[in-house]
Design a protein around this motif. Sequence first.
Motif, PDB file in Angstrom:
ATOM      1  N   PHE A   1      33.528 -41.897 -45.544  1.00 14.80           N
ATOM      2  CA  PHE A   1      34.154 -41.448 -44.300  1.00 14.80           C
ATOM      3  C   PHE A   1      35.569 -41.983 -44.115  1.00 14.80           C
ATOM      4  CE2 PHE A   1      29.572 -41.169 -43.690  1.00 14.80           C
ATOM      5  CZ  PHE A   1      29.458 -39.811 -43.466  1.00 14.80           C
ATOM      6  N   SER A   2      36.116 -42.525 -45.192  1.00 21.40           N
ATOM      7  CA  SER A   2      37.541 -42.856 -45.194  1.00 21.40           C
ATOM      8  C   SER A   2      38.345 -41.790 -45.926  1.00 21.40           C
ATOM      9  CB  SER A   2      37.757 -44.220 -45.851  1.00 21.40           C
ATOM     10  OG  SER A   2      37.303 -44.212 -47.194  1.00 21.40           O
TER      11      SER A   2
ATOM     12  N   LEU B   1      39.638 -38.977 -39.028  1.00 30.23           N
ATOM     13  CA  LEU B   1      39.658 -38.173 -37.814  1.00 30.23           C
ATOM     14  C   LEU B   1      39.991 -39.059 -36.607  1.00 30.23           C
ATOM     15  CD1 LEU B   1      36.355 -36.159 -38.413  1.00 30.23           C
ATOM     16  CD2 LEU B   1      38.682 -35.438 -38.968  1.00 30.23           C
TER      17      LEU B   1
ATOM     18  N   ASN C   1      39.375 -41.045 -33.244  1.00 34.73           N
ATOM     19  CA  ASN C   1      38.178 -41.784 -32.867  1.00 34.73           C
ATOM     20  C   ASN C   1      37.269 -40.957 -31.965  1.00 34.73           C
ATOM     21  OD1 ASN C   1      36.596 -44.172 -32.899  1.00 34.73           O
ATOM     22  ND2 ASN C   1      37.321 -44.663 -30.844  1.00 34.73           N
TER      23      ASN C   1
ATOM     24  N   VAL D   1      32.235 -34.715 -35.848  1.00 33.14           N
ATOM     25  CA  VAL D   1      32.493 -34.581 -37.283  1.00 33.14           C
ATOM     26  C   VAL D   1      32.325 -33.139 -37.725  1.00 33.14           C
ATOM     27  CG1 VAL D   1      31.856 -35.384 -39.584  1.00 33.14           C
ATOM     28  CG2 VAL D   1      31.748 -36.953 -37.642  1.00 33.14           C
TER      29      VAL D   1
ATOM     30  N   ASN E   1      34.093 -31.041 -40.727  1.00 33.93           N
ATOM     31  CA  ASN E   1      35.307 -31.650 -41.262  1.00 33.93           C
ATOM     32  C   ASN E   1      35.134 -32.167 -42.682  1.00 33.93           C
ATOM     33  OD1 ASN E   1      37.643 -31.828 -39.220  1.00 33.93           O
ATOM     34  ND2 ASN E   1      35.876 -32.369 -37.967  1.00 33.93           N
ATOM     35  N   TYR E   2      33.886 -32.511 -43.057  1.00 32.69           N
ATOM     36  CA  TYR E   2      33.616 -32.980 -44.406  1.00 32.69           C
ATOM     37  C   TYR E   2      32.957 -31.896 -45.266  1.00 32.69           C
ATOM     38  CZ  TYR E   2      35.083 -37.771 -43.601  1.00 32.69           C
ATOM     39  OH  TYR E   2      35.847 -38.886 -43.365  1.00 32.69           O
TER      40      TYR E   2
ATOM     41  N   TYR F   1      32.864 -39.314 -35.164  1.00 28.35           N
ATOM     42  CA  TYR F   1      33.582 -40.163 -36.114  1.00 28.35           C
ATOM     43  C   TYR F   1      33.936 -41.477 -35.427  1.00 28.35           C
ATOM     44  CZ  TYR F   1      36.869 -41.268 -39.902  1.00 28.35           C
ATOM     45  OH  TYR F   1      37.508 -41.844 -40.972  1.00 28.35           O
TER      46      TYR F   1
ATOM     47  N   PRO G   1      35.484 -46.840 -41.362  1.00 30.80           N
ATOM     48  CA  PRO G   1      34.899 -45.828 -40.495  1.00 30.80           C
ATOM     49  C   PRO G   1      33.542 -45.333 -40.969  1.00 30.80           C
ATOM     50  CG  PRO G   1      36.580 -44.853 -41.886  1.00 30.80           C
ATOM     51  CD  PRO G   1      36.651 -46.329 -42.114  1.00 30.80           C
ATOM     52  N   ASP G   2      32.753 -44.894 -39.987  1.00 27.80           N
ATOM     53  CA  ASP G   2      31.457 -44.296 -40.275  1.00 27.80           C
ATOM     54  C   ASP G   2      31.198 -43.211 -39.252  1.00 27.80           C
ATOM     55  OD1 ASP G   2      30.752 -45.843 -37.977  1.00 27.80           O
ATOM     56  OD2 ASP G   2      30.236 -47.525 -39.276  1.00 27.80           O
ATOM     57  N   VAL G   3      29.983 -42.714 -39.172  1.00 33.52           N
ATOM     58  CA  VAL G   3      29.650 -41.679 -38.194  1.00 33.52           C
ATOM     59  C   VAL G   3      28.488 -42.163 -37.349  1.00 33.52           C
ATOM     60  CG1 VAL G   3      30.587 -39.746 -39.496  1.00 33.52           C
ATOM     61  CG2 VAL G   3      28.242 -40.460 -39.910  1.00 33.52           C
TER      62      VAL G   3
ATOM     63  N   ASP H   1      26.526 -44.537 -42.823  1.00 36.89           N
ATOM     64  CA  ASP H   1      27.694 -44.769 -43.660  1.00 36.89           C
ATOM     65  C   ASP H   1      27.279 -44.639 -45.120  1.00 36.89           C
ATOM     66  OD1 ASP H   1      30.297 -45.257 -44.326  1.00 36.89           O
ATOM     67  OD2 ASP H   1      30.325 -47.363 -43.697  1.00 36.89           O
TER      68      ASP H   1
END
Length: 223
Positions: free
Chosen positions: A46-47, A51, A53, A57, A60-61, A74, A90-92, A189
């Motif tokens: 997720f780096s 996005l 803060n 999500v 987007n991926y 995100y 970052p993670d979700v 993550d």
Amino acid sequence: MRNMIHRLILSVVTMVPCLFFASSANAVPINAATTGLSGPHSTITFSEIVLPNLTPVGANYGGLGVTFNGDILYALPGVHQDIGPNFSPPDVVNPFGVGDWLITFNTLVNEAAFAYASDPRAIDGSTITTFIAKRNGSIVDAFSASTSFGPSITNNIFGFRDILFDQVEINTIIPVHIPGYDAVGNGIDNLQFKAVPEPSSFALLGLGLAGLAASRRFVLLSR
């Protein structure tokens, strides 16, 4: 040459149903592991795509092979406390009440694993999470595990292997609530997965190779 063509066609014909039957084989749940997959085709930290803060999500991926349902946000570093090893923001996250996730892969996968943690807003300090592997919307396999939250928790890797699936659904509940708390925040993550070619791709490849071999034989005979 003829025998080679026959063997090639036979191997393709045999391979295609095997891929379909694999979806009904016994899955091997990845339950509270300390490390992820061995040799994954893809690892998303997720780096790769940054996005704003707490942005949904969503897709987007999608270019990296995966999309998420609308409740998944995100999270930049510093948004939440230290969840533990295998998490490196970052993670979700899903901060909205009881955890509901739907992770959809762009293609069939036969292995997927990820770090997962849930906020222990329960009297006994734990939550129960059900992990469900699906294919075309139907359940392929599922298991439940006690999930928890904290910097000292190392066995926070969950997932599936040895089946074909294209979605993972995650549902988290609190067995005994602390009065006044109905919500449980949770995060993911280091998402890893192994994609498999569609059976039709194998068939087309085999037919193409068979045609190439046949044309080569025709050229040799016509000389």
